[in-house]
Design an enzyme around this catalytic site. Structure first.
Site, PDB file in Angstrom:
ATOM      1  N   GLY A 135       0.761  -1.166   0.052  1.00  0.00           N
ATOM      2  CA  GLY A 135       0.131  -0.189   0.130  1.00  0.00           C
ATOM      3  C   GLY A 135       0.819   1.335  -0.067  1.00  0.00           C
ATOM      4  O   GLY A 135       0.567   2.123   0.793  1.00  0.00           O
ATOM      5  N   ILE A 139       1.168   7.627   3.505  1.00  0.00           N
ATOM      6  CA  ILE A 139       1.956   6.894   4.499  1.00  0.00           C
ATOM      7  C   ILE A 139       3.043   6.037   4.146  1.00  0.00           C
ATOM      8  O   ILE A 139       4.347   6.032   4.167  1.00  0.00           O
ATOM      9  CB  ILE A 139       1.397   6.524   5.558  1.00  0.00           C
ATOM     10  CG1 ILE A 139       0.447   7.882   6.248  1.00  0.00           C
ATOM     11  CG2 ILE A 139       2.130   5.877   6.585  1.00  0.00           C
ATOM     12  CD1 ILE A 139      -0.492   7.207   7.239  1.00  0.00           C
ATOM     13  N   ASP A 161      -2.701  -7.007  -6.084  1.00  0.00           N
ATOM     14  CA  ASP A 161      -3.357  -7.003  -4.701  1.00  0.00           C
ATOM     15  C   ASP A 161      -2.524  -7.646  -3.435  1.00  0.00           C
ATOM     16  O   ASP A 161      -2.470  -8.792  -3.663  1.00  0.00           O
ATOM     17  CB  ASP A 161      -4.834  -7.610  -5.159  1.00  0.00           C
ATOM     18  CG  ASP A 161      -5.773  -7.597  -4.014  1.00  0.00           C
ATOM     19  OD1 ASP A 161      -5.577  -7.437  -2.930  1.00  0.00           O
ATOM     20  OD2 ASP A 161      -6.784  -8.318  -4.143  1.00  0.00           O
ATOM     21  N   ALA A 162      -2.579  -6.766  -2.475  1.00  0.00           N
ATOM     22  CA  ALA A 162      -1.811  -7.371  -1.542  1.00  0.00           C
ATOM     23  C   ALA A 162      -2.719  -8.311  -0.533  1.00  0.00           C
ATOM     24  O   ALA A 162      -1.904  -8.955   0.246  1.00  0.00           O
ATOM     25  CB  ALA A 162      -1.084  -6.228  -0.306  1.00  0.00           C
ATOM     26  N   ASN A 220       1.116  -2.126   5.019  1.00  0.00           N
ATOM     27  CA  ASN A 220       0.599  -1.006   5.136  1.00  0.00           C
ATOM     28  C   ASN A 220      -0.939  -0.872   4.229  1.00  0.00           C
ATOM     29  O   ASN A 220      -1.437   0.066   4.157  1.00  0.00           O
ATOM     30  CB  ASN A 220       1.274   0.039   4.750  1.00  0.00           C
ATOM     31  CG  ASN A 220       0.753   1.454   4.850  1.00  0.00           C
ATOM     32  OD1 ASN A 220       0.592   2.140   5.841  1.00  0.00           O
ATOM     33  ND2 ASN A 220       0.392   2.086   3.585  1.00  0.00           N
ATOM     34  N   SER A 227      -4.490   2.065  13.470  1.00  0.00           N
ATOM     35  CA  SER A 227      -5.283   3.460  13.362  1.00  0.00           C
ATOM     36  C   SER A 227      -5.792   3.615  14.757  1.00  0.00           C
ATOM     37  O   SER A 227      -6.106   2.722  15.459  1.00  0.00           O
ATOM     38  CB  SER A 227      -6.462   3.200  12.354  1.00  0.00           C
ATOM     39  OG  SER A 227      -7.503   4.352  12.423  1.00  0.00           O
ATOM     40  N   TYR A 247     -13.920  -1.158   9.512  1.00  0.00           N
ATOM     41  CA  TYR A 247     -12.655  -0.703   9.603  1.00  0.00           C
ATOM     42  C   TYR A 247     -11.918  -0.675  11.017  1.00  0.00           C
ATOM     43  O   TYR A 247     -10.958  -1.183  10.978  1.00  0.00           O
ATOM     44  CB  TYR A 247     -12.704   0.691   9.006  1.00  0.00           C
ATOM     45  CG  TYR A 247     -11.133   1.307   8.680  1.00  0.00           C
ATOM     46  CD1 TYR A 247     -10.518   1.226   7.764  1.00  0.00           C
ATOM     47  CD2 TYR A 247     -10.776   2.372   9.803  1.00  0.00           C
ATOM     48  CE1 TYR A 247      -9.088   1.570   7.469  1.00  0.00           C
ATOM     49  CE2 TYR A 247      -9.458   2.905   9.565  1.00  0.00           C
ATOM     50  CZ  TYR A 247      -8.775   2.509   8.487  1.00  0.00           C
ATOM     51  OH  TYR A 247      -7.442   3.019   8.213  1.00  0.00           O
ATOM     52  N   LYS A 281      -8.783  -2.967  12.338  1.00  0.00           N
ATOM     53  CA  LYS A 281      -7.162  -2.198  12.884  1.00  0.00           C
ATOM     54  C   LYS A 281      -7.020  -2.612  14.443  1.00  0.00           C
ATOM     55  O   LYS A 281      -5.869  -3.003  14.542  1.00  0.00           O
ATOM     56  CB  LYS A 281      -7.491  -0.621  12.863  1.00  0.00           C
ATOM     57  CG  LYS A 281      -7.716  -0.215  11.518  1.00  0.00           C
ATOM     58  CD  LYS A 281      -6.317  -0.428  10.662  1.00  0.00           C
ATOM     59  CE  LYS A 281      -6.284   0.031   9.199  1.00  0.00           C
ATOM     60  NZ  LYS A 281      -5.075  -0.242   8.488  1.00  0.00           N
TER      61      LYS A 281
END
Length: 258
Positions: A16, A21, A66-67, A93, A146, A159, A163
């Protein structure tokens, strides 16, 4: 007397990382002597980012894909081994944010967020740890979490839970990977100025007001913390999550309440 760059001779994978970042993490790693596989789901963006960081192409190799795809994860580790002969650092990331009200959140969005935010990191860590175990020289794994994994945020239930799960994964892997000299941590950014967030004209103003330190983070702020956690100075730090948010989680005002 000049000293060697802190990451001289080390090899990293960062997912990513086409912008924001992740890009800054790669830029700093290369600047400090590392060779890096730079991943982004957008292959063209990965190529552009790698070329911007390392025009000669010797120390930064783009990996578009695609990770969250296991064969692609395996290919990235293989590329690091074949191109640079080793793998020392992995920074997971990659992640996506799909906002939505809990009562109407679509099933497809739920599983896609889990696949990218959790699956990509779990299986990247697994594949990298296998290689590091065989290599026999330890290594460092870092997940990008996050502040939404610490404090509730409207329309980010899925989300936020992914995280929080990444931070638990970092703790869990201490038990399994410490015997191989592999440390595992997480960095948890708060509001951060990136290409994506800067599309909101009110973002910087809003988060400057809500953040005790008076401004949102920059990508460099997060990357500095991340690089410390994967550096030789942090090898005895493992299973930890470092929040980088200018103090926001201490007071936690919501942008929806002002």
């Amino acid at each position: 007397m000049a000293t060697d760059p802190i990451f001289k001779g080390q090899v990293a994978i960062v997912t990513g990382a086409g912008q924001g970042i992740g890009y800054e993490m790669v830029r700093q790693l290369v600047q400090q002597g590392a060779s890096v596989i730079l991943n982004d789901v957008d292959a063209q963006l990965a190529q552009q980012a790698a070329a911007a960081i390392d025009p000669a192409g010797a120390a930064c190799v783009p990996a578009g894909g695609d990770a969250a795809d296991l064969p692609f994860i395996r290919q990235m580790v293989k590329t690091a081994a074949e191109r640079f002969g080793r793998l020392d650092i992995v920074i997971g990331n990659a992640g996506i944010t799909l906002f939505g009200d809990f009562l109407t959140y679509p099933e497809a969005d739920f599983y896609r967020v889990l696949q990218v935010n959790l699956g990509s990191n779990f299986f990247l860590a697994q594949e990298a740890a296998r290689y590091m175990q065989q290599q026999g020289q330890g290594g460092s794994i870092l997940f990008t979490s996050s502040v939404t994994g610490h404090q509730a945020h409207k329309q980010l239930a899925v989300y936020g839970m992914t995280k929080a799960a990444l931070e638990m994964l970092a703790k869990s892997l201490v038990v399994e990977l410490s015997p191989f000299g592999i440390n595992v941590n997480a960095v948890a950014p708060g509001a951060t100025l990136t290409e994506r967030t800067e599309t909101d004209p009110d973002y910087a103003k809003t988060w400057s007001r809500l953040t005790p330190m008076g401004r949102p983070a920059t990508a460099a702020d997060i990357a500095h913390a991340a690089l410390f956690l994967v550096s030789p100075q942090a090898r005895h730090i493992t299973g930890q999550s470092l929040v980088v948010d200018g103090g926001w989680t201490s007071v936690s005002p919501s942008p929806y309440d002002v």
